[in-house]
Design a protein around this motif. Structure first.
Motif, mmCIF file in Angstrom:
data_model
loop_
_atom_site.group_PDB
_atom_site.id
_atom_site.type_symbol
_atom_site.label_atom_id
_atom_site.label_comp_id
_atom_site.label_asym_id
_atom_site.label_seq_id
_atom_site.Cartn_x
_atom_site.Cartn_y
_atom_site.Cartn_z
ATOM 1 N N HIS A 107 0.827 -1.206 0.000
ATOM 2 C CA HIS A 107 0.000 0.000 0.000
ATOM 3 C C HIS A 107 0.865 1.260 0.000
ATOM 4 O O HIS A 107 0.622 2.198 -0.769
ATOM 5 N N CYS A 108 1.868 1.294 0.866
ATOM 6 C CA CYS A 108 2.687 2.504 1.029
ATOM 7 C C CYS A 108 3.699 2.695 -0.092
ATOM 8 O O CYS A 108 3.848 3.796 -0.614
ATOM 9 N N ASN A 168 1.000 3.528 -3.490
ATOM 10 C CA ASN A 168 1.146 4.970 -3.290
ATOM 11 C C ASN A 168 2.521 5.483 -3.690
ATOM 12 O O ASN A 168 2.904 6.607 -3.336
ATOM 13 N N MET A 188 4.861 13.324 -7.486
ATOM 14 C CA MET A 188 3.839 12.309 -7.266
ATOM 15 C C MET A 188 2.894 12.215 -8.459
ATOM 16 O O MET A 188 2.508 11.128 -8.891
ATOM 17 N N ARG A 214 2.281 8.971 -10.737
ATOM 18 C CA ARG A 214 0.906 8.479 -10.815
ATOM 19 C C ARG A 214 0.469 8.348 -12.277
ATOM 20 O O ARG A 214 -0.203 7.377 -12.652
ATOM 21 N N LYS A 268 -4.813 14.289 -6.235
ATOM 22 C CA LYS A 268 -5.411 13.198 -5.474
ATOM 23 C C LYS A 268 -5.394 11.921 -6.308
ATOM 24 O O LYS A 268 -5.163 11.922 -7.498
ATOM 25 N N HIS A 269 -5.684 10.814 -5.627
ATOM 26 C CA HIS A 269 -5.677 9.515 -6.286
ATOM 27 C C HIS A 269 -7.033 8.856 -6.134
ATOM 28 O O HIS A 269 -7.572 8.810 -5.050
#
Length: 371
Positions: free
Chosen positions: A230-231, A235, A321, A325, A368-369
């Motif tokens: 997850h981290c 992410n 980020m 992404r 945001k994701h």
């Protein structure tokens, strides 16, 4: 102005200290009101202030080094989070009883799983945004409908064409409960579910004992692996060098009671990424990485990448980020569709939906994701 890197180190030292330690002096703490605001802002953004307050309040000498009004504010946050988490336990009990009556196997993940499994010294320490509940894919829609029949409200429509690739159902909420509910049929995103799926997680799960008995949760090794995926993968922490303090502290707490390196090494798929993450956690909390683990990791490079990320201005951190992404969702995922049936379904179920493109553009520019 304190550097973000220095604030990270201070939070790491505060969170990892024993109440009897006396290794933190006033020289290490913020010196001005502006620096204290920085400290509070970072702790708030990382959802770690209740856990930090618990450490500070356990030692009178350390507590005296903090501004009295700040201590009162932290105590208020701690007390509010305790009340909120007791409400979360009530909601988890409601869901457990509801699903058990209907014969739907279920498992609490992430913060709710940690709360049920007594990972922290007090339920007040762990901040949660929602309750994550895992069910088998065959029960996914049935579980969501059952919740709606019992007072839960759905926030937005669910795209049933993308059922195969949907990690979670649309957000649900029920009046009287503080947290929203996320029902998952996969514990991780479609890029990683081949190696960590619901069958694997349920197979090794356990029923909690202690103060909150009767909840099914992941085993500790799977909690650690899930934390890493997850981290660091979902992410993008491994690629950007970012490590949310809450995730790192969850891993630290797991490391105190279980063999986290053993869990990472037993899952061969990602050991050359998970062990560096473990090393970064040990560095953050001022603990050495065992010598026998250094051969598995680019330990020093990983720490330097993290420190480099922390030195960037906030806007550059956000832009980095966004770039990763974009790479993950619009380059890596389409290529993986050649061999991954979940990725193919994800693309086909969205490619003709104008609303999906509008949402992606909105999220891209907001940073945001959203799946």
């Amino acid at each position: 102005m304190l550097k973000t890197r220095d604030l990270y180190r201070l939070f790491g030292r505060l969170l990892s200290r024993d109440p009897s330690d006396k290794d933190i002096g006033s020289a290490m703490l913020p010196a001005s009101e502006e620096e204290w605001q920085q400290w509070v802002s970072l702790g708030s953004n990382h959802y770690i202030l209740p856990a930090v307050y618990a450490k500070i309040a356990s030692n009178e000498e350390l507590c005296a080094l903090f501004p009295p009004e700040l201590i009162q504010t932290l105590k208020s946050i701690y007390d509010l989070n305790l009340k909120r988490n007791l409400n979360n336990i009530a909601q988890m009990t409601f869901l457990r009883d509801l699903f058990s009556r209907e014969g739907i196997p279920h498992l609490f993940m992430k913060g709710s799983g940690h709360l049920a499994d007594d990972l922290y010294a007090s339920p007040a320490e762990r901040m949660m945004l929602d309750i994550d509940l895992l069910v088998y894919p065959a029960d996914f829609l049935k579980a969501a409908e059952l919740c709606k029949e019992n007072g839960y409200r759905q926030f937005r429509s669910f795209n049933k064409k993308g059922l195969l690739s949907a990690r979670q159902y649309s957000l649900l909420a029920k009046e009287g409960f503080a947290c929203s509910l996320e029902i998952h049929q996969m514990p991780v995103d479609i890029l990683y579910v081949k190696h960590f799926d619901a069958d694997l997680v349920f197979r090794d799960s356990l029923i909690t004992q202690g103060p909150y008995p009767g909840f099914r949760v992941m085993s500790d090794p799977h909690k650690a692996i899930h934390n890493f995926i997850h981290c660091q993968l979902m992410n993008l922490g491994y690629y950007t060098g970012s490590v949310p303090l809450r995730d790192a502290y969850d891993l630290y707490q797991l490391d105190l009671r279980s063999d986290v390196p053993g869990a990472f090494l037993s899952h061969n798929k990602w050991k050359n990424k998970s062990i560096p993450y473990y090393g970064m956690m040990k560095h953050l909390f001022h603990q050495p990485l065992p010598e026998d683990l250094k051969k598995y990791s680019f330990h020093d490079k990983t720490i330097k990448r993290n420190e480099s990320f922390l030195q960037l201005p906030p806007r550059k951190r956000r832009n980095r980020m966004k770039l990763y992404r974009f790479w993950q969702k619009h380059i890596l995922l389409p290529f993986s569709a050649l061999t991954n049936k979940y990725a193919r379904n994800y693309i086909y179920s969205r490619i003709f939906r104008l609303s999906w493109y509008q949402l992606r553009l909105k999220l891209l520019f907001s940073g945001k994701h959203q799946q």
